[in-house]
Design a protein around this motif. Structure first.
Motif, PDB file in Angstrom:
ATOM      1  N   LEU A 150      35.294  15.192 -18.776  1.00  0.00           N
ATOM      2  CA  LEU A 150      36.238  15.992 -19.497  1.00  0.00           C
ATOM      3  C   LEU A 150      35.861  17.464 -18.919  1.00  0.00           C
TER       4      LEU A 150
ATOM      5  N   GLN B 275      34.656  19.152 -31.130  1.00  0.00           N
ATOM      6  CA  GLN B 275      34.587  19.887 -29.765  1.00  0.00           C
ATOM      7  C   GLN B 275      35.498  20.925 -29.753  1.00  0.00           C
TER       8      GLN B 275
ATOM      9  N   VAL C 111      30.635  17.658 -28.688  1.00  0.00           N
ATOM     10  CA  VAL C 111      31.085  17.449 -27.224  1.00  0.00           C
ATOM     11  C   VAL C 111      31.693  18.936 -26.858  1.00  0.00           C
TER      12      VAL C 111
ATOM     13  N   LYS D 172      39.016  18.606 -24.762  1.00  0.00           N
ATOM     14  CA  LYS D 172      39.961  17.345 -24.471  1.00  0.00           C
ATOM     15  C   LYS D 172      41.460  17.613 -24.953  1.00  0.00           C
TER      16      LYS D 172
ATOM     17  N   PRO E 132      37.777  12.996 -28.552  1.00  0.00           N
ATOM     18  CA  PRO E 132      36.819  12.387 -27.633  1.00  0.00           C
ATOM     19  C   PRO E 132      36.309  10.891 -27.910  1.00  0.00           C
TER      20      PRO E 132
ATOM     21  N   GLU F  25      32.222   9.676 -24.136  1.00  0.00           N
ATOM     22  CA  GLU F  25      32.057  11.371 -23.943  1.00  0.00           C
ATOM     23  C   GLU F  25      30.975  11.615 -25.002  1.00  0.00           C
TER      24      GLU F  25
END
Ligand code: SF4
Lengths: 453, 413
Positions: free
Chosen positions: A279, A303, A343, A347, A360, A364
Motif C-alpha cells: 500500500l 485506514q 492500516v 488504499k 484493506p 494488509e
C-alpha cells in the motif's frame, strides 16, 4: 564352519585378518562363526587356523571407514554383515540397498555414541599425592571407548586423566595410555567444587522465555543425565520458567521508563518508511496515530481516507467530522484520546480524477498490525475502541461480528479492555435519514459506555 | 558496593550474555595439545555441544560478558545505561581461570567473550584482547575463542583480537537502518559495516599470505559472523533475507545469526512485550540454509514469502517455494539435475548425494527413495521414480501438510 576368534568386541584388525583369509579360501559369510574374547567355543565348528596368506586384496577406503565404525556396535551380526557386504559386487555404490542401509545405520549409531561421549564426559578433579588427576565415569552404548581415546589425548594431553566405563577403563598419565578393567560408578569420584559454578552457568545462560524442552531431549536424552552435574537443575528450571518469563514481562510493564515520548516519536518516524505491504507504493504518506502518549483511551479506525492521506493526520475528513461531533456529545475531549488506524496507508481505486476508498484486505491488516501493536505496547491504554470491522480484526487478529460484540467490554489478548462499535463512515453512507439518526445515537451511546464504564 | 565473588559475577554476566544467539564452535583450523604443552583441541569441522539448556539451545562455549556495565543506551539491550540491572565486572584473570577450569572438566569447547562498553571502546577492547592473549600465550590454550569486537575500537586492537581468536564478530543488531537509529541511537550502520569490511579484508589477506608463507600468522580462521535481532523493528522476512544476503556477499560472513527479540527485564518502552517469535526465527534460519546449502538465490528465497514478505509459519520455506513454483516439479530422480533434486522438499543434501551415486548403477524406485529420506510422504508428490509418477500437484490435494504444531509438551506436569 570356520571359527574366527577376535580379541575383543572392537577388534577391527582381528576381523580384517579373518575376513581376508576367508575371502582367499572362498569361505562364505554364513560358514563363519565369530567368537569374541573367551566366550565358550561353539559346538559345531573347528577352529581352523586361518590361511596365513600375505596376498592382499584392496577394498575402498570408504568401506574401511564404514567397517571401523560399524564394528564398534553391539549388534551380534555385525561381523557377518560386513563380510557379506565386502564380497558383494558393487559394494557401497548403492546407498539405497537394504544391506548398505543397515550397515550404515549401525555406523551412524556408533558415530552418535562417539560424539555424545566427547560431549557428555564430565571430569572431576581428584588430588593425588603426585598431583591432580581428572576422572570421569561414562556409560557408552557401544564398544567405543578405545576408538575414542585419541580425542581425549589430543585435547587433554598435558593433564592426567582416567575415563571409567563398565566395559573398560582408560588412563592417561601425560605420556602413555593404559587400559584397565571395567569399573563401577562407585569407583568414580562423586563431586568437584567447580560443579557448583558450572551449574550456576547452566542456569543463567538459559532463557526462560524460550522454553523448548522437546528440542533439548532430542539432543540430550535422559539416559545421559544421571552422569552430568548440570541436568539435576532441569526440572526446577522448567518449573520456574513461566514464572520467570512472566516476571520479566511484568517488570517491563511496571517500569516503562521515562522515554515513552521519545520512543513514540522514533516509532512514528520509522513508520514513515514502512514497506511491509504494497500500500505504501501509491499512498502519499504514512498516517500514524496521534494524541497524548498517556491517553487512557485509544480509538482505532480503519485506514486514512483521501484527506487524511494528504494531511498526514488521522480522522480529519468527513468521517472524522462525524467522529468529532459524536465525541463531544459523548462528553469525550478529543485532546485526551489517542486516535489511530488499523492500516496506515490510504488504499484507493483511481476513477478519473477521484480516488475512491478501497477496503484493506486481511493480508494488509496483518502486515500493518505490527505498528498498532507497538502503539499499544507503548501507550498501554486502559480502553481501546475499535471503530468498525477492520479495526476489530486488527485488534483481535481474527474476524469479529460487530453486531454481536458491540456494547460491552471485551478482554484484549495483550491486556486492557476493548469496545467495538461501527465506523463513523458507515453512518455517512446510510441513505435513510431516520435510520441514520438512530444509528448515530447508538454510536454516541457506545462511545459513552466505553468512556464511563 | 560489596565485592561479588566469582560465582555471583558468573550468574550476572552469563545471564546478560544469554541473548546472544551465536554458540557455534565450528569451522576453525585443526589443533591439538599432543605436544604436551598447554591444553585443548579444535576439530576443523563441527564443534561439540556439551550440553543443552531447557530452551533447546546448545551449550558449547562459556558465553559471558566481561562486564554488563555500558555507556550506551540501546533500547533492546538489558545492559543499557538506563537499565536497572545489577552490574558486575570480571577481571581478565577471572575469565581466564574460569575458562580453563571448565575446559579441563570437559564442560566446554572454549570461550565466547563479549562486553558492555566501559570507559571507552578502546579500553574495553583492550581488556577483551588481554583475556584471549593470556589464554593463548600464558596458558597455551588451544580451544576455541570467539571474541565480540566493540564498534569504534582501534583497528589495531581488532587486528590483535583476530590473531588470538578463532572467530570474531560484530553485531549489525537490526535489519533496517531506521530500526537501528530508533533502537540504538549511539550506533551507526556505517561504522558497523566499516568494521566488518576491515575484518573481512584482514581475513582474506591472511588467508592469501598463508598460501605463500606457511608461517604467516592466522587471523580469525573460523571467519566472522554477525547477529540481527528479529521482531524489534518493522522489517519483513523478505527485508531480513535480502539484508542477510547482502552481508554474506559484502563481508564474507560465515554465519548470520537471528535472535528473536525476547522480553527482557526492565525493557525500554520502545519494545514489544510479546513472547519472541521463535517459529519466525526458525523459518529465517531455514531460509538461510536454502541459500547456503541448496543453491537458492536470495531473490528466490524472497519468492517463497507471502505477498507481505513474510515466510509462512505453517510450512518450511522450501515447501513454500515448491508450492509456488509447481511447474518446476516433479523432478525425475533418475535423470533430474542435482540442482533440481536439491529443490525437492524433504530431500536433504545427503539424500541427494546418495541418489546421484546410486543412480549411476541402476534405476531407482520409490521404495529406494524411501530408504534415503525421512518422510516419503513429503517428497512423493514432487518426484518421478522408475515405478512412480505423481498426479499433477493439485492444490494441497496430495500433499501431507503438517498439522498445526501441538502445544509443546510439558516435561514435568
Ligand atoms: S499499510 Fe501499514 S504495513 Fe502497509 S506499508 Fe503502510 S504502514 Fe506499512
Amino acid at each position: 564352519m570356520r571359527v574366527i576368534a577376535l580379541d575383543a568386541e572392537d577388534d577391527f584388525d582381528g576381523w580384517r585378518e579373518g575376513v581376508r583369509a576367508a575371502v582367499q579360501d572362498h569361505v562364505a559369510p554364513e560358514r563363519i562363526v565369530w567368537r569374541v574374547g573367551d566366550q565358550p567355543g561353539e559346538l559345531f565348528g573347528s577352529e581352523a587356523p586361518a590361511t596365513a596368506s600375505a596376498a592382499n586384496f584392496t577394498v575402498p577406503r570408504a568401506f574401511v571407514d564404514l567397517a571401523r565404525k560399524a564394528i564398534l556396535h553391539t549388534d551380534r551380526e555385525r561381523f557377518a554383515l560386513l563380510h557379506t557386504l565386502l564380497v558383494r559386487p558393487g559394494l557401497l555404490d548403492d546407498a539405497a540397498d537394504p544391506l548398505v542401509r543397515r550397515v550404515e545405520g549401525l555406523a551412524r549409531e556408533v558415530r552418535r555414541d562417539i560424539h555424545k561421549m566427547r560431549a557428555f564426559v564430565r571430569f572431576r578433579e581428584v588430588v593425588e599425592p603426585d598431583g591432580a588427576r581428572f576422572v570421569a565415569w561414562f556409560e557408552p552404548d557401544f564398544h567405543i571407548v578405545r576408538a575414542n581415546a585419541g580425542f581425549f589425548m589430543d585435547r587433554f594431553a598435558a593433564m592426567r586423566w582416567s575415563i571409567l566405563t563398565p566395559e573398560v577403563s582408560i588412563h592417561w598419565d601425560g605420556a602413555t595410555l593404559a587400559e584397565g578393567p571395567g569399573a563401577t560408578k562407585a569407583e568414580a569420584p562423586d563431586g568437584d567444587p567447580v560443579e557448583a559454578m558450572w551449574q550456576s552457568y547452566y542456569a543463567a545462560i538459559f532463557n526462560p522465555a524460550r522454553l523448548k524442552v522437546g528440542m533439548m531431549l532430542k539432543e540430550m536424552p535422559r539416559k545421559y543425565w544421571k552422569n552430568m552435574p548440570e541436568t539435576a537443575l532441569v526440572p526446577q528450571l522448567i518449573a520456574g520458567a513461566q514464572a520467570r518469563e512472566a516476571g520479566m514481562v511484568e517488570t517491563a510493564r511496571t517500569k516503562a521508563g521515562g522515554n515513552i515520548e521519545a520512543a513514540w516519536a522514533a516509532l512514528r518516524e520509522e513508520s514513515m518508511s514502512c514497506t511491509r505491504c504494497p500500500l505504501h507504493e501509491h499512498a502519499t504518506q504514512t498516517v500514524f496515530g496521534e494524541g497524548p502518549v498517556d491517553a487512557a483511551m485509544m480509538f482505532v479506525g480503519e485506514q486514512p481516507g483521501d484527506q487524511e492521506d494528504l494531511a498526514g493526520r488521522p480522522f480529519v475528513g468527513p468521517a472524522g467530522q462525524v467522529f468529532d461531533r459524536a465525541l463531544t456529545e459523548a462528553g469525550i475531549d478529543r485532546g485526551t484520546i489517542y486516535v489511530t488506524n488499523a492500516v496506515k496507508h490510504f488504499k484507493f481505486e483511481q476513477r478519473g480524477k477521484r480516488r475512491i476508498h478501497a477496503k484493506p484486505d486481511a493480508g494488509e491488516i496483518t502486515a500493518c498490525r505490527w505498528w498498532i501493536e507497538q502503539e499499544r505496547a507503548l501507550l498501554r491504554p486502559k480502553r481501546t475502541v475499535a471503530l468498525g470491522a477492520t479495526a476489530a480484526r486488527s485488534l483481535f487478529g481474527k474476524a469479529v461480528t460487530i453486531s454481536r460484540e458491540r456494547g460491552r467490554a471485551l478482554e484484549l489478548p495483550g491486556g486492557g479492555e476493548a469496545w467495538i462499535t461501527v465506523h463513523p463512515s458507515y453512518l455517512l453512507r446510510l441513505p435513510d435519514p431516520v435510520a441514520r439518526t438512530e444509528e448515530y445515537a447508538r454510536f454516541v451511546a457506545d462511545l459513552k459506555s466505553a468512556a464511563h464504564t | 558496593m560489596a565485592q561479588l565473588d566469582t560465582r555471583a559475577k558468573l550468574e550476572i554476566l552469563a545471564d546478560a550474555a544469554k541473548y546472544d544467539a551465536s554458540c557455534a564452535s565450528s569451522g576453525s583450523v585443526k589443533r591439538t595439545s599432543r605436544d604436551g604443552k598447554g591444553i585443548g583441541s579444535t576439530d576443523s569441522g563441527m564443534g561439540i555441544c556439551h550440553a543443552y539448556a531447557p530452551d533447546g539451545r546448545c551449550i558449547s562455549l562459556l558465553k559471558i560478558l566481561l562486564t554488563n556495565s555500558c555507556i550506551f543506551d540501546c533500547h533492546y539491550c538489558i545492559n543499557r545505561k538506563s537499565s536497572n540491572v545489577r552490574r558486575a565486572r570480571f577481571t581478565t584473570d577471572e575469565v581466564v581461570r574460569l575458562t580453563l577450569s571448565f575446559y579441563r572438566r570437559n564442560y566446554i569447547e572454549g570461550l565466547f567473550l563479549s562486553s558492555g562498553i566501559i570507559g571507552s571502546s578502546n579500553y574495553t577492547m583492550e581488556q577483551i584482547v588481554e583475556v584471549a592473549r593470556s589464554l593463548r600465550e600464558d596458558h597455551e590454550f588451544r580451544g576455541y575463542i570467539h571474541l565480540k569486537t566493540i564498534p569504534d575500537a582501534d583497528p589495531e586492537l581488532i587486528h590483535q583480537a583476530g590473531l588470538h581468536a578463532d572467530r570474531i564478530s560484530i553485531n549489525v543488531e537490526l535489519p533496517t537502518a531506521s530500526g537501528l537509529k530508533r533502537l540504538a541511537p549511539e550506533k551507526s550502520q556505517d561504522r558497523i559495516e566499516d568494521a566488518m569490511a576491515g575484518m573481512s579484508d584482514a581475513i582474506l589477506d591472511t588467508a592469501d599470505a598463508k598460501k605463500h608463507y606457511r608461517s604467516a600468522p592466522r587471523f580469525a580462521p573460523a571467519g566472522q559472523s554477525t547477529q540481527m535481532i528479529v521482531g524489534a523493528d518493522a522489517a519483513t522476512d523478505r527485508d531480513i533475507v535480502s539484508r542477510a544476503a547482502g552481508l554474506y556477499g559484502s563481508f564474507n560472513l560465515k554465519r548470520v545469526y537471528y535472535s528473536a527479540f525476547s522480553p527482557i527485564p526492565d525493557a525500554s518502552a520502545v519494545l514489544p512485550l510479546q513472547r519472541p517469535p521463535l517459529m519466525r526465527e526458525h523459518r529465517l534460519y531455514q531460509s538461510d540454509w536454502l541459500m547456503r546449502f541448496y543453491g537458492f538465490k536470495p531473490g528466490e528465497v524472497a519468492d517463497a514469502a507471502d505477498d507481505n514478505g513474510m515466510m509462512r509459519l505453517d510450512i518450511d520455506p522450501k515447501l513454500a517455494w515448491a508450492l509456488k513454483f509447481r511447474g518446476a516439479f516433479p523432478v525425475d530422480v533418475n535423470t533430474g539435475p542435482r540442482e533440481m533434486l536439491l529443490r525437492v522438499p524433504g530431500l536433504g543434501t545427503r539424500a541427494v548425494d546418495k541418489i546421484v551415486a546410486a543412480r549411476r548403477g541402476r534405476r531407482l524406485t520409490l521404495a529406494d527413495i524411501g530408504r534415503l529420506t525421512v518422510s516419503l510422504a513429503k517428497v512423493r508428490p514432487f518426484l518421478i521414480a522408475s515405478d512412480w509418477r505423481p498426479v499433477a500437484l493439485a492444490d494441497k490435494a496430495d500433499l501431507q501438510l503438517p498439522k498445526p504444531a501441538a502445544k509443546q509438551m510439558e516435561l514435568f506436569g
